[in-house]
Design a protein around this motif. Structure first.
Motif, PDB file in Angstrom:
ATOM      1  N   ARG A  73      -2.426   6.722   6.666  1.00  0.00           N
ATOM      2  CA  ARG A  73      -1.230   6.643   7.503  1.00  0.00           C
ATOM      3  C   ARG A  73      -0.223   5.616   6.983  1.00  0.00           C
ATOM      4  O   ARG A  73       0.925   5.583   7.433  1.00  0.00           O
ATOM      5  N   LEU A  74      -0.628   4.768   6.036  1.00  0.00           N
ATOM      6  CA  LEU A  74       0.326   3.845   5.413  1.00  0.00           C
ATOM      7  C   LEU A  74       1.391   4.604   4.629  1.00  0.00           C
ATOM      8  O   LEU A  74       2.443   4.050   4.289  1.00  0.00           O
ATOM      9  N   ASN A  75       1.118   5.881   4.326  1.00  0.00           N
ATOM     10  CA  ASN A  75       2.081   6.741   3.624  1.00  0.00           C
ATOM     11  C   ASN A  75       2.710   7.774   4.558  1.00  0.00           C
ATOM     12  O   ASN A  75       3.320   8.738   4.088  1.00  0.00           O
ATOM     13  N   ASP A  76       2.548   7.567   5.851  1.00  0.00           N
ATOM     14  CA  ASP A  76       3.105   8.495   6.829  1.00  0.00           C
ATOM     15  C   ASP A  76       4.630   8.546   6.692  1.00  0.00           C
ATOM     16  O   ASP A  76       5.262   7.523   6.419  1.00  0.00           O
ATOM     17  N   PRO A  77       5.240   9.709   6.873  1.00  0.00           N
ATOM     18  CA  PRO A  77       6.713   9.787   6.780  1.00  0.00           C
ATOM     19  C   PRO A  77       7.433   9.008   7.878  1.00  0.00           C
ATOM     20  O   PRO A  77       8.623   8.710   7.738  1.00  0.00           O
ATOM     21  N   ASN A  78       6.739   8.673   8.952  1.00  0.00           N
ATOM     22  CA  ASN A  78       7.350   7.943  10.060  1.00  0.00           C
ATOM     23  C   ASN A  78       7.028   6.452   9.941  1.00  0.00           C
ATOM     24  O   ASN A  78       5.860   6.060   9.880  1.00  0.00           O
ATOM     25  N   PRO A 102      -2.935  -1.658  -0.759  1.00  0.00           N
ATOM     26  CA  PRO A 102      -1.948  -0.738  -0.177  1.00  0.00           C
ATOM     27  C   PRO A 102      -1.037  -1.405   0.852  1.00  0.00           C
ATOM     28  O   PRO A 102       0.154  -1.085   0.933  1.00  0.00           O
ATOM     29  N   ILE A 103      -1.581  -2.333   1.633  1.00  0.00           N
ATOM     30  CA  ILE A 103      -0.740  -3.037   2.612  1.00  0.00           C
ATOM     31  C   ILE A 103       0.285  -3.904   1.893  1.00  0.00           C
ATOM     32  O   ILE A 103       1.452  -3.986   2.299  1.00  0.00           O
ATOM     33  N   ALA A 104      -0.130  -4.561   0.805  1.00  0.00           N
ATOM     34  CA  ALA A 104       0.802  -5.382   0.029  1.00  0.00           C
ATOM     35  C   ALA A 104       1.919  -4.524  -0.546  1.00  0.00           C
ATOM     36  O   ALA A 104       3.093  -4.930  -0.558  1.00  0.00           O
ATOM     37  N   GLU A 105       1.576  -3.333  -1.022  1.00  0.00           N
ATOM     38  CA  GLU A 105       2.592  -2.426  -1.553  1.00  0.00           C
ATOM     39  C   GLU A 105       3.570  -2.014  -0.461  1.00  0.00           C
ATOM     40  O   GLU A 105       4.779  -1.895  -0.693  1.00  0.00           O
ATOM     41  N   ALA A 106       3.048  -1.823   0.765  1.00  0.00           N
ATOM     42  CA  ALA A 106       3.919  -1.484   1.891  1.00  0.00           C
ATOM     43  C   ALA A 106       4.825  -2.653   2.251  1.00  0.00           C
ATOM     44  O   ALA A 106       5.998  -2.473   2.591  1.00  0.00           O
ATOM     45  N   LEU A 107       4.304  -3.860   2.153  1.00  0.00           N
ATOM     46  CA  LEU A 107       5.097  -5.056   2.452  1.00  0.00           C
ATOM     47  C   LEU A 107       6.256  -5.192   1.482  1.00  0.00           C
ATOM     48  O   LEU A 107       7.381  -5.530   1.876  1.00  0.00           O
ATOM     49  N   LEU A 123      -6.332 -10.346   7.552  1.00  0.00           N
ATOM     50  CA  LEU A 123      -7.420 -10.096   6.601  1.00  0.00           C
ATOM     51  C   LEU A 123      -7.857 -11.391   5.915  1.00  0.00           C
ATOM     52  O   LEU A 123      -8.984 -11.496   5.444  1.00  0.00           O
ATOM     53  N   GLY A 124      -6.942 -12.374   5.852  1.00  0.00           N
ATOM     54  CA  GLY A 124      -7.288 -13.684   5.304  1.00  0.00           C
ATOM     55  C   GLY A 124      -7.795 -13.616   3.882  1.00  0.00           C
ATOM     56  O   GLY A 124      -7.174 -13.005   3.000  1.00  0.00           O
ATOM     57  N   GLU A 125      -8.928 -14.237   3.635  1.00  0.00           N
ATOM     58  CA  GLU A 125      -9.487 -14.272   2.282  1.00  0.00           C
ATOM     59  C   GLU A 125      -9.825 -12.872   1.781  1.00  0.00           C
ATOM     60  O   GLU A 125      -9.907 -12.643   0.573  1.00  0.00           O
ATOM     61  N   GLY A 126     -10.012 -11.944   2.696  1.00  0.00           N
ATOM     62  CA  GLY A 126     -10.298 -10.572   2.298  1.00  0.00           C
ATOM     63  C   GLY A 126      -9.128  -9.894   1.616  1.00  0.00           C
ATOM     64  O   GLY A 126      -9.290  -8.833   1.014  1.00  0.00           O
ATOM     65  N   ALA A 127      -7.938 -10.503   1.714  1.00  0.00           N
ATOM     66  CA  ALA A 127      -6.742  -9.913   1.107  1.00  0.00           C
ATOM     67  C   ALA A 127      -6.413 -10.507  -0.253  1.00  0.00           C
ATOM     68  O   ALA A 127      -5.354 -10.230  -0.814  1.00  0.00           O
ATOM     69  N   HIS A 128      -7.288 -11.331  -0.804  1.00  0.00           N
ATOM     70  CA  HIS A 128      -6.990 -12.009  -2.066  1.00  0.00           C
ATOM     71  C   HIS A 128      -6.692 -11.052  -3.217  1.00  0.00           C
ATOM     72  O   HIS A 128      -5.981 -11.414  -4.156  1.00  0.00           O
ATOM     73  N   ALA A 129      -7.224  -9.846  -3.159  1.00  0.00           N
ATOM     74  CA  ALA A 129      -6.960  -8.880  -4.231  1.00  0.00           C
ATOM     75  C   ALA A 129      -5.476  -8.541  -4.329  1.00  0.00           C
ATOM     76  O   ALA A 129      -4.984  -8.131  -5.393  1.00  0.00           O
ATOM     77  N   ALA A 130      -4.756  -8.736  -3.239  1.00  0.00           N
ATOM     78  CA  ALA A 130      -3.329  -8.408  -3.224  1.00  0.00           C
ATOM     79  C   ALA A 130      -2.455  -9.564  -3.684  1.00  0.00           C
ATOM     80  O   ALA A 130      -1.240  -9.399  -3.866  1.00  0.00           O
ATOM     81  N   LEU A 131      -3.040 -10.740  -3.885  1.00  0.00           N
ATOM     82  CA  LEU A 131      -2.251 -11.938  -4.190  1.00  0.00           C
ATOM     83  C   LEU A 131      -1.399 -11.797  -5.449  1.00  0.00           C
ATOM     84  O   LEU A 131      -0.206 -12.139  -5.432  1.00  0.00           O
ATOM     85  N   PRO A 132      -1.937 -11.320  -6.575  1.00  0.00           N
ATOM     86  CA  PRO A 132      -1.094 -11.206  -7.785  1.00  0.00           C
ATOM     87  C   PRO A 132       0.137 -10.334  -7.561  1.00  0.00           C
ATOM     88  O   PRO A 132       1.227 -10.657  -8.042  1.00  0.00           O
ATOM     89  N   LYS A 133      -0.002  -9.248  -6.817  1.00  0.00           N
ATOM     90  CA  LYS A 133       1.134  -8.366  -6.569  1.00  0.00           C
ATOM     91  C   LYS A 133       2.195  -9.063  -5.713  1.00  0.00           C
ATOM     92  O   LYS A 133       3.395  -8.937  -5.963  1.00  0.00           O
TER      93      LYS A 133
END
Length: 338
Positions: A73-78, A102-107, A123-133
């Motif tokens: 749903r992060l790619n939903d047209p709405n 995917p959330i970082a890309e949406a941000l 997500l806290g530390e669980g979101a570290h994979a998105a940090l470089p982006k």
């Protein structure tokens, strides 16, 4: 059970009402309704999809089985559905860490920046994979200030290692957007003591924006910024009567550090005793008086001096701050709450 069954009703309005109702029920009935809510994520009506995502988010960790569907749903047209899906993934927590990228890309590339930033923060530390982006995005000078600001907040709440997260946030102190500067300060404050060494170095930067934001961040961190006291004192010691924008935040930071900043008392009195007729000094004298009060018991040896200054003070607003400072110091001496 009746609400869950209503999600399959032929009337979209009934389905929408059921999704909204289930979002606030919780407990066993909410858990039993999860399959129906997941099914509703594929409904033709975007309002039903959005409300179903919101309901799943309110279920928290119990909705972990819906992570993949919510990621779709992060790619939903709405955009409202995308926003609700991002928020729901954040509320699910660590079980949704695979959604961080995917959330970082949406941000970065979508209009749902606030919901996405909130989700990454949850997500806290669980979101570290998105940090470089996220850090790479901050380097783009054309990045929308709203997006940059929310990235700063998200990074702070993700609690990255100092080497990874502190420097990129401090670099944003030089942004031409005040909202980005403010959010970068908030992000750094969220990191706490791990940011103090970098902030100390920033106090000596040639750009006043950097000095001002660094002082604000140290004040926000509070007592854990004690090691920066000498640098803050150097910042407020001026040879002339000119007071720059960075002096007031530096004075405020010393006050918020509290008794650990007692070595700043002489410098605070110098600022308080400056010629009140010089307009540039007026804005610094009030926070100097307030800071002396915030230092509490550490300022007690200077109470007589402060009382004498109060007798001579002609600026009503400064006098009020002095009176309050005296009350705070006296209360600290007596072991009472100010």
């Amino acid at each position: 059970a009746a609400c869950a069954a209503a999600l399959s009703d032929g009337n979209p309005e009934v389905q929408l009402g059921a999704a909204l109702a289930l979002g606030g029920i919780g407990g066993g009935e909410m858990k039993a309704a999860l399959p129906k809510l997941q099914q509703a994520l594929g409904h033709a009506d975007p309002l039903v999809r959005a409300r179903a995502a919101a309901a799943l988010g309110r279920a928290g960790t119990e909705a972990a089985s819906a992570v993949n569907l919510l990621m779709e749903r992060l790619n939903d047209p709405n955009w409202e559905v995308r926003s609700a899906a991002a928020e729901a993934l954040g509320r699910i927590g660590p079980a949704a860490k695979e959604a961080a990228l995917p959330i970082a890309e949406a941000l970065i590339g979508d209009r749902i920046w606030y919901a996405a930033a909130e989700a990454l923060g949850r997500l806290g530390e669980g979101a570290h994979a998105a940090l470089p982006k996220l850090i790479e995005a901050l380097k783009n000078p054309k990045l929308d200030p709203n997006i940059a600001a929310n990235i700063c907040i998200a990074i702070g709440r993700m609690k990255p290692a100092p080497a990874a997260g502190v420097a990129p946030l401090i670099e944003m102190f030089l942004s031409n957007s005040r909202i980005v500067q403010d959010c970068a300060v908030r992000g750094v404050v969220s990191l706490g003591a791990m940011a103090v060494n970098d902030l100390k170095a920033a106090l000596a930067h040639k750009d006043g924006r950097m000095r001002q934001c660094a002082a604000e961040a140290l004040g926000g961190i509070g007592p854990a910024s004690k090691d920066a006291v000498p640098e803050l004192i150097r910042l407020i010691r001026v040879e002339s009567n000119h007071v720059g924008d960075w002096n007031v935040p530096a004075i405020g930071a010393l006050g918020r550090i509290g008794p650990g900043a007692k070595e700043a008392i002489p410098a605070l009195f110098v600022m308080l005793e400056k010629d009140p007729g010089v307009w540039a000094v007026t804005g610094a004298r009030q926070p100097a008086a307030q800071a002396l009060g915030q230092l509490g018991k550490a300022s007690a040896p200077q109470l007589a001096r402060l009382r004498e200054l109060l007798k001579k003070e002609r600026d009503h607003s400064v006098a009020q701050k002095m009176e309050r400072a005296i009350q705070m110091i006296e209360a600290a001496e007596g072991g009472q709450a100010p």
